[in-house]
Design a protein around this motif. Structure first.
Motif, PDB file in Angstrom:
ATOM      1  N   THR A 109       0.859  -1.175   0.000  1.00  0.00           N
ATOM      2  CA  THR A 109       0.000   0.000   0.000  1.00  0.00           C
ATOM      3  C   THR A 109       0.902   1.234   0.000  1.00  0.00           C
ATOM      4  O   THR A 109       2.018   1.188   0.514  1.00  0.00           O
ATOM      5  CB  THR A 109      -0.962   0.001   1.214  1.00  0.00           C
ATOM      6  N   LYS A 110       0.423   2.307  -0.630  1.00  0.00           N
ATOM      7  CA  LYS A 110       1.248   3.508  -0.748  1.00  0.00           C
ATOM      8  C   LYS A 110       0.425   4.737  -0.399  1.00  0.00           C
ATOM      9  O   LYS A 110      -0.738   4.853  -0.788  1.00  0.00           O
ATOM     10  CB  LYS A 110       1.786   3.643  -2.175  1.00  0.00           C
ATOM     11  N   ALA A 111       1.042   5.646   0.343  1.00  0.00           N
ATOM     12  CA  ALA A 111       0.453   6.954   0.634  1.00  0.00           C
ATOM     13  C   ALA A 111       1.576   7.970   0.550  1.00  0.00           C
ATOM     14  O   ALA A 111       2.692   7.710   0.994  1.00  0.00           O
ATOM     15  CB  ALA A 111      -0.195   6.972   2.014  1.00  0.00           C
ATOM     16  N   LYS A 112       1.241   9.105  -0.025  1.00  0.00           N
ATOM     17  CA  LYS A 112       2.246  10.152  -0.264  1.00  0.00           C
ATOM     18  C   LYS A 112       3.401   9.516  -1.026  1.00  0.00           C
ATOM     19  O   LYS A 112       3.221   8.959  -2.086  1.00  0.00           O
ATOM     20  CB  LYS A 112       2.639  10.820   1.033  1.00  0.00           C
ATOM     21  N   VAL A 124      -7.317 -10.321   8.791  1.00  0.00           N
ATOM     22  CA  VAL A 124      -6.476  -9.330   9.469  1.00  0.00           C
ATOM     23  C   VAL A 124      -6.509  -8.038   8.668  1.00  0.00           C
ATOM     24  O   VAL A 124      -6.387  -8.043   7.448  1.00  0.00           O
ATOM     25  CB  VAL A 124      -5.010  -9.809   9.588  1.00  0.00           C
ATOM     26  N   GLU A 125      -6.689  -6.922   9.367  1.00  0.00           N
ATOM     27  CA  GLU A 125      -6.541  -5.591   8.779  1.00  0.00           C
ATOM     28  C   GLU A 125      -5.398  -4.912   9.511  1.00  0.00           C
ATOM     29  O   GLU A 125      -5.482  -4.647  10.703  1.00  0.00           O
ATOM     30  CB  GLU A 125      -7.820  -4.777   8.942  1.00  0.00           C
ATOM     31  N   PHE A 126      -4.306  -4.670   8.804  1.00  0.00           N
ATOM     32  CA  PHE A 126      -3.106  -4.051   9.366  1.00  0.00           C
ATOM     33  C   PHE A 126      -3.108  -2.594   8.930  1.00  0.00           C
ATOM     34  O   PHE A 126      -3.107  -2.305   7.739  1.00  0.00           O
ATOM     35  CB  PHE A 126      -1.862  -4.770   8.839  1.00  0.00           C
ATOM     36  N   ASN A 127      -3.131  -1.666   9.881  1.00  0.00           N
ATOM     37  CA  ASN A 127      -3.316  -0.256   9.556  1.00  0.00           C
ATOM     38  C   ASN A 127      -2.385   0.626  10.398  1.00  0.00           C
ATOM     39  O   ASN A 127      -2.196   0.380  11.592  1.00  0.00           O
ATOM     40  CB  ASN A 127      -4.775   0.135   9.840  1.00  0.00           C
ATOM     41  N   THR A 128      -1.814   1.633   9.760  1.00  0.00           N
ATOM     42  CA  THR A 128      -1.093   2.674  10.489  1.00  0.00           C
ATOM     43  C   THR A 128      -1.373   4.010   9.816  1.00  0.00           C
ATOM     44  O   THR A 128      -1.621   4.074   8.615  1.00  0.00           O
ATOM     45  CB  THR A 128       0.426   2.408  10.561  1.00  0.00           C
ATOM     46  N   ASP A 129      -1.346   5.073  10.615  1.00  0.00           N
ATOM     47  CA  ASP A 129      -1.587   6.400  10.041  1.00  0.00           C
ATOM     48  C   ASP A 129      -0.358   7.299  10.122  1.00  0.00           C
ATOM     49  O   ASP A 129      -0.443   8.498   9.884  1.00  0.00           O
ATOM     50  CB  ASP A 129      -2.805   7.070  10.685  1.00  0.00           C
ATOM     51  N   ALA A 130       0.803   6.698  10.430  1.00  0.00           N
ATOM     52  CA  ALA A 130       2.056   7.463  10.403  1.00  0.00           C
ATOM     53  C   ALA A 130       3.228   6.513  10.182  1.00  0.00           C
ATOM     54  O   ALA A 130       3.360   5.505  10.870  1.00  0.00           O
ATOM     55  CB  ALA A 130       2.249   8.244  11.693  1.00  0.00           C
ATOM     56  N   ILE A 131       4.048   6.848   9.189  1.00  0.00           N
ATOM     57  CA  ILE A 131       5.292   6.125   8.906  1.00  0.00           C
ATOM     58  C   ILE A 131       6.376   7.168   8.707  1.00  0.00           C
ATOM     59  O   ILE A 131       6.167   8.167   8.012  1.00  0.00           O
ATOM     60  CB  ILE A 131       5.176   5.242   7.639  1.00  0.00           C
ATOM     61  N   GLN A 173       5.583  10.735   9.089  1.00  0.00           N
ATOM     62  CA  GLN A 173       4.710  11.347   8.092  1.00  0.00           C
ATOM     63  C   GLN A 173       3.299  10.790   8.253  1.00  0.00           C
ATOM     64  O   GLN A 173       3.124   9.578   8.335  1.00  0.00           O
ATOM     65  CB  GLN A 173       5.204  11.051   6.670  1.00  0.00           C
ATOM     66  N   GLU A 174       2.319  11.692   8.288  1.00  0.00           N
ATOM     67  CA  GLU A 174       0.937  11.242   8.405  1.00  0.00           C
ATOM     68  C   GLU A 174       0.406  10.784   7.059  1.00  0.00           C
ATOM     69  O   GLU A 174       0.768  11.311   6.019  1.00  0.00           O
ATOM     70  CB  GLU A 174       0.063  12.362   8.967  1.00  0.00           C
ATOM     71  N   GLY A 175      -0.452   9.799   7.104  1.00  0.00           N
ATOM     72  CA  GLY A 175      -1.063   9.232   5.906  1.00  0.00           C
ATOM     73  C   GLY A 175      -1.949   8.078   6.328  1.00  0.00           C
ATOM     74  O   GLY A 175      -2.270   7.929   7.506  1.00  0.00           O
TER      75      GLY A 175
END
Length: 144
Positions: free
Chosen positions: A39-42, A123-130, A133-135
């Motif tokens: 998955t990709k963000a920013k 399973v749903e693996f989720n993060t909102d910062a890496i 950086q927020e995303g």
């Protein structure tokens, strides 16, 4: 004869009970299983490389690739991943990571599985910062 029959019945009950306890109360174990889901963000790509289960802990190994200038040496690579396992929200209780190249990191997260989990679950693996950086990075997969 009655005594022998009673001993046979008691023995069968013990064997059946032990098998049931082992199937339902034992610890879930699974060998390393490839996922390779991305998955990709920013400008940050999160790839869940594989998972394994040992002692009722789900271990997820991942790679993070940053294409931008946010290549920081992070304290925590992923900020407290939320993991929904069979509909129950869990959090990683242990994480490790290391830098393996310019803008590239590998890491792992351990998540305690809910009690009495089946052998197959979503399973749903989720993060909102890496990398600070927020995303929004979410990967869904099925443990089989």
């Amino acid at each position: 004869m009655k005594r022998i029959l009673t001993m046979i019945i008691v023995s069968l009950c013990i064997i059946t009970g032990a098998a049931f306890a082992s199937a339902n109360g034992g610890t879930l174990q699974k060998e390393k299983t490839p996922l390779n889901q991305t998955t990709k963000a920013k400008d940050i790509t999160l790839t869940l490389d594989n998972y394994s289960i040992k002692n009722n802990d789900l271990m997820v190994e991942y790679t993070v690739q940053s294409e931008g200038k946010n290549d920081l040496e992070p304290r925590g690579l992923l900020e407290r991943p939320d993991v929904v396992i069979a509909g129950e929200l869990e959090h990683a209780y242990s994480q490790t990571h290391k830098k393996i190249g310019e803008g590239k990191y590998t890491g792992s997260a351990k998540i305690k599985l809910p009690e009495n989990i089946s052998n197959n679950f979503e399973v749903e693996f989720n993060t909102d910062a890496i990398l600070n950086q927020e995303g929004q990075w979410t990967v869904n997969f099925k443990v089989k």
